[in-house]
Each structure stands twice: as C-alpha cells, then as structure tokens.
Design a protein around this motif. Sequence first.
Motif, short mmCIF file in Angstrom:
data_model
loop_
_atom_site.label_atom_id
_atom_site.label_comp_id
_atom_site.label_asym_id
_atom_site.label_seq_id
_atom_site.Cartn_x
_atom_site.Cartn_y
_atom_site.Cartn_z
N GLY A 350 -11.17 10.59 -0.59
CA GLY A 350 -10.18 9.34 -0.64
C GLY A 350 -8.83 10.06 -0.40
O GLY A 350 -8.35 10.87 -0.98
N ASP A 351 -7.93 9.54 0.65
CA ASP A 351 -6.56 10.15 0.86
C ASP A 351 -5.98 9.60 -0.50
O ASP A 351 -6.01 8.40 -0.98
N ASN A 352 -5.01 10.30 -0.91
CA ASN A 352 -4.01 10.01 -2.18
C ASN A 352 -3.45 8.72 -2.12
O ASN A 352 -3.39 7.98 -3.12
N ASN A 353 -2.89 8.30 -1.00
CA ASN A 353 -2.06 7.09 -0.71
C ASN A 353 -2.82 5.86 -1.12
O ASN A 353 -2.59 4.91 -1.58
N ILE A 354 -4.15 6.10 -0.53
CA ILE A 354 -4.92 4.76 -0.47
C ILE A 354 -5.73 4.57 -1.70
O ILE A 354 -5.88 3.55 -2.41
N LEU A 355 -5.75 5.99 -2.60
CA LEU A 355 -6.40 5.76 -3.76
C LEU A 355 -5.59 5.22 -4.89
O LEU A 355 -5.90 4.31 -5.49
N LEU A 356 -4.11 5.37 -4.61
CA LEU A 356 -3.19 4.96 -5.40
C LEU A 356 -2.99 3.40 -5.31
O LEU A 356 -2.75 2.62 -6.22
N GLN A 357 -3.54 2.88 -4.24
CA GLN A 357 -3.50 1.34 -4.08
C GLN A 357 -4.69 0.70 -4.64
O GLN A 357 -4.48 -0.47 -5.39
N GLN A 358 -5.90 1.42 -5.05
CA GLN A 358 -6.81 0.92 -5.86
C GLN A 358 -6.27 0.74 -7.29
O GLN A 358 -6.61 -0.43 -7.81
N THR A 359 -5.40 1.60 -7.82
CA THR A 359 -4.72 1.59 -9.13
C THR A 359 -3.75 0.66 -9.07
O THR A 359 -3.92 -0.38 -10.27
N SER A 360 -2.93 0.29 -8.15
CA SER A 360 -2.05 -0.71 -8.38
C SER A 360 -2.67 -2.08 -8.10
O SER A 360 -2.19 -3.18 -8.81
N ASN A 361 -3.77 -2.26 -7.48
CA ASN A 361 -4.34 -3.39 -7.23
C ASN A 361 -5.23 -3.79 -8.75
O ASN A 361 -5.01 -5.11 -9.06
N TYR A 362 -5.64 -3.03 -9.45
CA TYR A 362 -6.24 -3.33 -10.66
C TYR A 362 -5.11 -3.82 -11.48
O TYR A 362 -5.28 -4.61 -12.41
N LEU A 363 -4.07 -3.14 -11.62
CA LEU A 363 -2.84 -3.64 -12.45
C LEU A 363 -2.32 -5.03 -12.03
O LEU A 363 -2.13 -5.88 -12.92
N LEU A 364 -2.31 -5.22 -10.83
CA LEU A 364 -1.69 -6.48 -10.23
C LEU A 364 -2.87 -7.72 -10.74
O LEU A 364 -2.31 -8.64 -11.12
N GLY A 365 -4.16 -7.24 -10.58
CA GLY A 365 -5.12 -8.20 -11.11
C GLY A 365 -4.94 -8.46 -12.42
O GLY A 365 -5.05 -9.67 -12.70
N LEU A 366 -4.87 -7.70 -13.33
CA LEU A 366 -4.78 -8.03 -14.78
C LEU A 366 -3.49 -8.90 -14.83
O LEU A 366 -3.47 -9.65 -15.72
N LEU A 367 -2.23 -8.71 -14.32
CA LEU A 367 -0.96 -9.42 -14.68
C LEU A 367 -1.34 -10.59 -13.88
O LEU A 367 -0.98 -12.00 -14.69
N ALA A 368 -1.86 -10.93 -12.79
CA ALA A 368 -2.26 -11.94 -12.24
C ALA A 368 -3.45 -13.01 -13.30
O ALA A 368 -3.24 -14.20 -13.34
N HIS A 369 -4.19 -12.54 -14.08
CA HIS A 369 -5.27 -13.08 -14.80
C HIS A 369 -4.47 -13.54 -15.99
O HIS A 369 -4.39 -14.54 -16.62
N GLN A 370 -3.37 -12.54 -16.36
CA GLN A 370 -2.44 -12.87 -17.63
C GLN A 370 -1.56 -14.30 -17.17
O GLN A 370 -1.38 -15.22 -18.04
N VAL A 371 -0.91 -14.30 -16.18
CA VAL A 371 -0.05 -15.26 -15.61
C VAL A 371 -0.81 -16.63 -15.64
O VAL A 371 -0.33 -17.85 -15.81
N HIS A 372 -1.93 -16.58 -14.85
CA HIS A 372 -2.76 -17.77 -14.64
C HIS A 372 -3.39 -18.32 -15.77
O HIS A 372 -3.70 -19.68 -15.84
#
Length: 598
Positions: A350-372
């Motif tokens: 996994g390219d490092n920059n692509i892998l980092l998107q996996q982590t940011s997507n996880y965090l964004l999903g948690l915030l969206a779940h909390q907001v909605h």
Amino acid sequence: MASTVEGGDTALLPEFPRGPLDAYRARASFSWKELALFTEGEGMLRFKKTIFSALENDPLFARSPGADLSLEKYRELNFLRCKRIFEYDFLSVEDMFKSPLKVPALIQCLGMYDSSLAAKYLLHSLVFGSAVYSSGSERHLTYIQKIFRMEIFGCFALTELSHGSNTKAIRTTAHYDPATEEFIIHSPDFEAAKFWVGNMGKTATHAVVFAKLCVPGDQCHGLHPFIVQIRDPKTLLPMPGVMVGDIGKKLGQNGLDNGFAMFHKVRVPRQSLLNRMGDVTPEGTYVSPFKAELGREIHALASASKPLASWTTQQGIQECREACGGHGYLAMNRLGVLRDDNDPNCTYEGDNNILLQQTSNYLLGLLAHQVHDGACFRSPLKSVDFLDAYPGILDQKFEVSSVADCLDSAVALAAYKWLVCYLLRETYQKLNQEKRSGSSDFEARNKCQVSHGRPLALAFVELTVVQRFHEHVHQPSVPPSLRAVLGRLSALYALWSLSRHAALLYRGGYFSGEQAGEVLESAVLALCSQLKDDAVALVDVIAPPDFVLDSPIGRADGELYKNLWGAVLQESKVLERASWWPEFSVNKPVIGSLKSKL
C-alpha cells in the motif's frame, strides 16, 4: 536443529569492548542493562541472543567483506538461509500464539542481519501463512503445517502491473463454475498480471491470489483471496495455464525474488477460496458474514502506522548518513544498504499516501455518525474515545509560558488532541463543501485529502504513539532509576513530532504570538541537551551485535577510524602487496591490531 544460549547475565548482556566510547558510556544517567531488561524482558533478550548467536556461528550466514554476489547467487543464498531459519525452529506455530511478541522480534533480528532475509521469511510464514489462517477456515488448516515444514513456499499476490494501491481497479477474475465446482482464475490482459509479488520470482510454489469473485448470473462480489498453486514443488516448473517469472534487479532487497504471474483460465477447486469473509455454495450462491468493529479500528491504525514508521525510518537513515559525512557514503558502512532496503516500505503493501486516506475516511465516518445520529465516539482499543469531548477540546488554547513547564509529554498530548479535533472538523467541512459543489464522493475525498485528510491521519497516529509512550513511561512498574530518561525520551519525541505541525497550530488558533513557537523550539533543544550524555547508552540498549550490524564505523568499541582503515585495507588487498609497510615503526601498533582482526 537446536540452538541454545548459556545462562547468566554476563552471557546475556556482556560488557562492551574497551575503546573511545568508554567516556561517553560513563556519563549516562542510567544503567543500559537495566533499561534493556525493563524494555525487553529477560525472556525476549534471551530469545534474541539465541537468534544472533545461531547466525554468527553458522557458516551459511558468514559475512563476506567485499563480495559482490550475482543476482542469482544472492537469491539462492537468501533462500538457503531462509530454509535454515525454519530448521532452527526459533518460532513454532504454537509459540506464535503463546508468545506473539516473539514474531516481530524474530523479524527484527533477521532484518538487522539482512532485510531481504527478513522479507522472505515474513512473506512466506506470516503474510502468506497468516492470510491462509486468518482468511481461511478449518478446511485450510492442512496448509499451515506444510508452510512451516517448507513443503510448500508461499507468496501474497494482490498488486497488479497497472493496479497497486487502487484495489478497486484490480482485474484478475475468479468465475465460479457450478458444473465442476471450480473457480476459473483468469488474467484478462498483461496489465492485470500480478506484479511485484515477493517470493514469486523464483521460489514460490503457491500464492494467495486476490481476484474478483463472480458467480453465475454475472454477479460479482469484489476481491476475495484464493490459494492457487503456481509451481510444482519438486521441479519448480510453472503449473499449466500459469506464466510466472522474475521482474529483475531492484534498487534494494535484491535477495528477495519479486515476480509476476498471469493466469489463463486456471481451474482451482471451490475449496481454494479462503472463505472466512465470504463463501460460495456448491450450487453457486454467495454467502458472507458481516465485519467486527475491532477490525475497522485496527485497519485505521495500521494504515497510518505504516506510513509514519517508514517515513520516520527513511528520514532517520538519511540524517545518519549525512551526520557521518563522506564515510556514511561508503558502501561498507551499510547506511546505503539500510536506506535502499527501507525505501520500498514507503510504497509496498500500500502506497503511504493512499493508506493515510483509509485512516482519514475512518475518522470522517465516525464524525458523520455522531453528527447525524448523535452516536458516541467509542472504539474497542479506545484510540478515538477522546473525541467524545470534541467541542470542548476545540475551545482549548496553548497556555504554557515557560520551557520548564513544557518538558513533559502531557503538554504535547493535549496539543495533539486539539490538533486532531481541529483537522477532523476542517476536513469534514471541506468534504461537505466539495460535495455541495457537485463533486462525487470519490472526487470530494481526493480533493480534500492532500491538505486536510493527510495531516489528519498523520496527527491521529502520532497522537496514538505519543499517548501509548506517555502511558508506558508513567506506569508504576517503571523503575525509579529509569523514570527520568524515559520521561525525557517521551517528551522529546512528542514535542519534536508536534513541532512539525506548528503552522497548523497557529492557523487554527491553538498557538498565538511568538512565545508559543519559541517555547516549543526551546523545549526540544533543552531535552536534547539533557539526553546528550545518555545517547550512547540508549543506543547500547537496542544495538545488535557487531556481526549483525556489519559496519566498520558502527562497531561497539568506537574505534571507527581504526576499524574503517582496516576494512579498507582488507578490501583493497593492500597488505598482501605492500610488504614494506610494516617497516614504518609509527604504523606497527596499528598494523598489528589490523592483522589480528583480519
């Protein structure tokens, strides 16, 4: 093949040879042996000692200064060494479950000796073996013993020639034929060839092949892993329908045979599907269980940890190379080998920059779940639980006014929590803004990843490391004599890491005025000064034996110029030709010392 180590603390942690480093070791504020025992534990130290001693005393692992092996010879030697590691049986299957920390310890020891050897062992026993064990079911357990007996040799085939980190674009297919209860593995064209696969070039007999699973009715269910035999274990000739080969010489890790493979309608039994996450009935019906929250959190942490570790190592090796001046550029000192062998860590698995998107997507999903939904921030490993105080954390400011108050990792810990909350809010807002502007979800995430999602993921994993380090050094079990040095190390790492985000801390309003940045910089310098006298002893705690390090300027005696001069003379064979040289009396002590070593 058995291997043992004599008992006794002296044998376990022997004194270093006398030399110029004695004065620096004497300045240390702690006992390096005590820290080694606390950090590793006696059992782990003995385990590593067993490995290092076995390698040093085995002719197969003898170092050959100046030897320039051909690619074929190096790969042949590396395979024989890997086979010998299995014969030593340092780590049985049972040991892996009883003492899981021995797994990374073994890989670390092998990697210190030769990263190609570590990679070959890792890819066969852990990557291939773990994929079979964790992705398969009871019907696949027969493979495990064959793996550790080296009756078969494995590889992990995910990446394709034109599709690496973009796994959604992978095009190898596995169509199910209910008439024969077989999957048909097929590469539609050369761009779908499995590529860069470690162990596949020369030695692998079996591969875990990732392909798009399709059942009758043109229903495809995404990527799934299959065990596919690619070579005959006795002759190493390709199996029918399989084209397999080596991709050639690389910038580093050339003892590892990276290869390619194409499949032309290769039929494998239905049971070849590793079916933990999804299965196909004999009739051709697809069934799948749902995924554990724990898996998502581990994936998010691992996806960011790998970039952080590989980039930190890359920067560290380069800094060491430059700090050693011209001598660091000399191949025999091995900093170039370390740099080249580490370099692929930034892109493979996994390219490092692509892998980092996996982590940011996880965090964004948690915030969206909390907001909605008003959901709480909770995770099995508690890495995101602090986000429950998200609004309150964003109201905090940096209020430390003196360097003395900053010399604790708790200061950086508080700043990191604010930074993650700030970047999470900014990334979430940027993502929604892009979507409102008409971008698709995929386009919107890509547009906000570079300046928002990437620093979010890095800050999150750095916070996790700082948090774990802080908790570790402040636990009651830390000996009083080690608390000061460990506390300084924890604070230095935390503040040094944080200092790279100073612009974001100012932009978000956590820092204000010149004093905040000046205090942070001064605290880093103060901690460096406090740790200066402990530097050599800290290296002693983690340093491998000289035989494993195999670097003239890195030997434990500290005689870098004498050792370097001796290595250069040995490699150039000058002592064999210049019989007159010892006649110079000023050189006699040096020559005598060199001859004893050579």
